[in-house]
Design an enzyme around this catalytic site. Structure first.
Site, short mmCIF file in Angstrom:
data_model
loop_
_atom_site.label_atom_id
_atom_site.label_comp_id
_atom_site.label_asym_id
_atom_site.label_seq_id
_atom_site.Cartn_x
_atom_site.Cartn_y
_atom_site.Cartn_z
N LYS A 1 23.31 -34.51 -0.04
CA LYS A 1 24.51 -34.21 0.75
C LYS A 1 24.45 -33.23 1.18
O LYS A 1 23.61 -31.99 1.93
CB LYS A 1 24.78 -33.04 -0.58
CG LYS A 1 26.60 -32.80 0.16
CD LYS A 1 27.07 -32.23 -1.32
CE LYS A 1 28.48 -32.36 -1.17
NZ LYS A 1 29.12 -31.48 -0.06
N PHE B 1 26.79 -42.67 5.87
CA PHE B 1 26.78 -43.00 4.40
C PHE B 1 28.14 -44.26 4.11
O PHE B 1 27.81 -44.51 2.74
CB PHE B 1 27.06 -41.75 3.42
CG PHE B 1 28.00 -41.34 3.65
CD1 PHE B 1 29.17 -41.60 3.36
CD2 PHE B 1 28.10 -39.95 4.34
CE1 PHE B 1 30.97 -40.75 3.16
CE2 PHE B 1 29.21 -39.15 4.36
CZ PHE B 1 30.63 -39.55 3.90
N LYS C 1 29.05 -34.54 -6.61
CA LYS C 1 28.58 -33.71 -5.93
C LYS C 1 27.63 -33.21 -7.46
O LYS C 1 28.27 -32.38 -7.66
CB LYS C 1 29.43 -32.66 -5.49
CG LYS C 1 30.77 -32.06 -5.66
CD LYS C 1 31.03 -31.67 -4.48
CE LYS C 1 32.65 -31.63 -5.03
NZ LYS C 1 33.29 -30.07 -4.07
#
Ligand code: ATP
Length: 569
Positions: free
Chosen positions: A246, A339, A421
């Site tokens: 991330k 991505f 996340k």
């Protein structure tokens, strides 16, 4: 529809606190409008002239608006300034002085006049804007002048946003909310809300079937949920998952298409503003992608080519500026990590499983370059591997990991468990930082008097309401206090915005209109009935001002509740 009639609707909308009533007023307004004008009506009730990605703005600041009002009603500028000081609202000032009949001027005519003013550019454009706007104001009824005077200075806030418009459209066609999901699904991939309204009005819901992503028109970004451990993540979206780093940079949707026979590239930010001009180096890097038309999802992050190190967000964000772009691009090189792919040559991949989209992405983007790279990814079913990867990413200075469900479609505009996340704090106290809206500020006393602001009240979102969650008086650097003071001053309003819900005892010295989003890190979330959210943040610290987020993108009360539950588990 005459503008006079629209103004009466705007007045009703302004006076109404209840969202349900607002929705039915909107439905009534939409029913009365024709397919040729409904798009303009939608933009205007939202206080805009076009969807934000088109960047159509009037560029008339408060001072200029004072001159316009003076000219429109042939009054002395000092009188206008004094009136403004007394009333605190340019709309009320214009309304008081206006006496136009304005009976026959139509919505379409007012809208076209505003567009022409927005398009005025080049030498002498300032003066032309002033005289055109003054002429327009002079033709309007007092009520019409009230609303039109507020548009340029961003003060036409009627207390609702896009989502209520979508509900209003559903009520228009169905008499209830049952068509909302269908309309929202179309809006998620085609964010021109005026065009969506026009299609529903002209063709009914069946017209939306033809709505597909289009390169050049942003898609609402997919968003991630949180879970406290690798095991829980596997349980929820496994057995196999895709793990990616991330990056703590700037969300960048990349659109490649052709216009007038030429290849064109557009970048859109997290909140769908066109940011292409800020990234000339990355636009150039996309030349490596050999494709005619495509839409990618990506993150741009500051990257030191020599050391191979990522730069912290505070540095990356310096690239978001309007001037000296070439210079800063040299000083602060970025890299684009792609991505996802959402569209290519007429085919939408929104509903294609992620694993397939990834394969397509790899064939389309091909080799990595110095400025553009496909985000690395590992497929695993092991909690240990996930933990190891997170450790590796954190040691590289990254924000954490994104763990993705392999067979999930791209969920445009939705936060969900298709993406999870995992940041440094996840698994500890509060699993994520909280994006709050600044509701108001209190004046600083003692040492803080010099900074202006001494404390500020923040809230989280529930639907279109904002509920207080913390009054923050510590945890800011001196520079952050000053910055907050400057920003709050520019957004001051003299009345409590009707979206705000809070206890009387917490009312701040100064209200701040819904605009300023701050990222807050807290040690703990606790139950506190004094805050209308029912929860409060313990030891809050300001991480950063989140300019790329709008009030609608702040943390919701239900997310905060989930974070509260997570810290207990
Ligand atoms: P955050 O404060 O975590 O960025 P957010 O609400 O902006 O919150 P989230 O859904 O929480 O967005 O996290 C997704 C964000 O992470 C995306 O907006 C994107 O900018 C960024 N990101 C970084 N790396 C990736 C990746 N590999 N895949 C998807 N998004 C990524």
């Amino acid at each position: 529809m005459t503008f006079k009639e629209l103004s009466q609707y705007l007045e009703r909308l302004e006076k109404t606190p209840s969202r349900n009533e607002i929705t039915s007023i909107l439905a009534e307004l939409f029913k009365k409008s024709s397919p040729g004008e409904i798009d303009k009506i939608v933009y205007l009730v939202l206080g805009n002239l076009a969807p934000s990605y088109q960047g159509v703005v009037l560029n008339i600041a408060e001072r200029m608006m004072l001159r316009i009002i003076a000219q429109a009603y042939d009054e002395d500028i000092n009188k206008i300034k004094a009136l403004y000081k007394e009333k605190g609202d340019l709309g009320t000032v214009a309304e008081e002085l206006a006496s136009g009949e304005g009976g026959s001027i139509s919505v379409g005519e007012v809208y076209s006049a505003l567009i022409e003013i927005a398009n005025e550019a080049g030498a002498g454009s300032q003066e032309k804007k002033i005289s055109r706007m003054a002429k327009l104001l002079g033709e309007l009824t007092p009520l019409g002048a009230r609303f039109v005077a507020r548009i340029p200075v961003g003060k036409l806030r009627l207390g609702f946003s896009d989502m209520t418009i979508l509900d209003g459209l559903s009520y228009m066609v169905k008499g209830d909310k049952s068509a909302r999901v269908e309309i929202e699904t179309a809006f998620n991939v085609f964010v021109d809300i005026g065009v969506i309204a026009k299609i529903v009005k002209a063709k009914g819901l069946s017209g939306l079937k033809g709505i597909k992503p289009m390169a050049g028109i942003p898609i609402r970004p997919s968003l991630a949920e949180r879970l406290p451990s690798a095991e829980k993540i596997l349980e929820k979206i496994g057995p196999k998952v895709a793990v990616e780093p991330k990056y703590d940079g700037l969300r960048t949707e990349v659109h490649i298409f052709s216009q007038d026979g030429k290849r064109k590239v557009s970048f859109f930010s997290r909140n769908l503003e066109n940011t292409t001009r800020m990234f000339p180096d990355l636009v150039e890097a996309t030349a490596e992608i050999k494709v005619k038309t495509a839409i990618f999802d990506a993150e741009a992050i500051g990257y030191d080519l020599k050391t191979g190190k990522f730069l912290p967000f505070q540095e990356t964000v310096q690239r978001k500026r309007k001037h000296d772009i070439e210079e800063i691009a040299k000083k602060l090189p970025l890299k684009l990590f792609v991505f996802d792919i959402l569209y290519k040559d007429g085919k939408s991949f929104i509903d294609t499983p992620f694993s397939e989209r990834r394969k397509i992405l790899e064939t389309v983007v091909g080799k990595s370059g110095a400025k553009l790279e496909i985000t690395r990814q590992e497929i695993t079913d092991s909690a240990e591997t996930i933990r190891d990867l997170i450790k590796t990413y954190l040691s590289e200075g990254l924000e954490g990991a994104m763990i993705k469900k392999i067979d999930a479609p791209y969920k445009a505009g939705a936060r969900g468990y298709h993406w999870i996340k995992y940041k440094k704090n996840t698994g500890g106290g509060v699993a994520d930082t909280i994006d709050c809206l600044v509701l108001g500020v209190n004046k600083g006393r003692g040492k803080r008097a010099g900074f202006g602001v001494g404390a500020f009240l923040v809230g989280v979102r529930q639907g279109e309401k904002f509920k207080s969650v913390s009054k923050i008086g510590t945890g800011l650097t001196d520079e952050q206090w000053r910055e907050l003071d400057k920003r709050a001053k520019a957004l001051e309003v003299n009345q409590k915005p009707k979206e705000y819900e809070l206890h009387k005892n917490l009312e701040p010295d100064v209200w701040v209109k819904p605009s300023l989003v701050v990222e807050i890190l807290a040690d703990e979330i606790t139950k506190r009935p004094i805050h209308s959210a029912g929860l409060a943040l313990r030891f809050p610290r300001l991480i950063r001002f989140r300019d790329e987020k709008s009030p609608e993108q702040t943390t919701t009360l239900s997310e905060l509740n989930k974070l509260y539950q997570m810290q207990k588990s």
